[in-house]
Design an enzyme around this catalytic site. Sequence first.
Site: not given
Length: 260
Positions: A189-190, A211-212, A163, A102
């Site tokens: 993301a987001g 992830n977050t 995040g 990635k």
Amino acid sequence: MTQTNDKLVIAGREFDSRLMVGTGKYADFQQMVRAIEVSGAQIITVAVRRVNISDRSKESLLDHIDLKKYTLLPNTAGCYTAEDAIRTCRLAREAGLSDFVKLEVLGDEKTLYPNNEELLKAAKVLLAEGFTVLPYTSDDPIICKKLEDMGCAAVMPLGAPIGSGLGIRNPYNIQIILESVKVPVIVDAGVGTASDAAIAMELGCHGVLMNTAIAGAKDPVAMAEAMNCAVRAGRLAYLAGRIPRKLYASASSPLAGLIG
């Protein structure tokens, strides 16, 4: 098509799960392992900077990941230049992690938006060296098309800043990207909660990476399960085909045979 034979295919590799998860921000390795398990994910992304490549005798998150069960996706998180990202990918390959990478090249620390100019430079070099490149990029259809034309195995446009948990801020750009490229489109993301993941899949995205949203939840394991369900539900809804949006009502029951 049912979900039993609906595979995510990236560079010839088939995956049953369309959810990809990261490994950072967990309270401990045990929580990380449990969350990954219930997420159903098969692709796990790991920041190369978090892996002790020079001394594998010390405890590492890789000690807690079954590499026979999961496909490792090393990432170049924290890189701000093409040169740094290229070097990081080479280190990952030399350490035996993977050449399935990635690619992230960030623009600044405040937004963590991708630096597309540096991203394109890094992708060109890595592709020439035989890496399978999955680039984290902006939701710019032109950039995504360029990355596909270069030979990237997928494109990974952001839904919102890393995040941030803001969800899919520009679904129309994502739709244009889906129409513009033939490689898998993976929102990266987001995502903040399950409905965000479902929306990405309902748009027609081939997968979601997060992830977050999981690790930062009050109960990461429960959120991982929710994301598992959301991605599957969103994909099934996309395959089923939603009804058209209409301004006015449309009665569910026929008017014929009304009493009186």
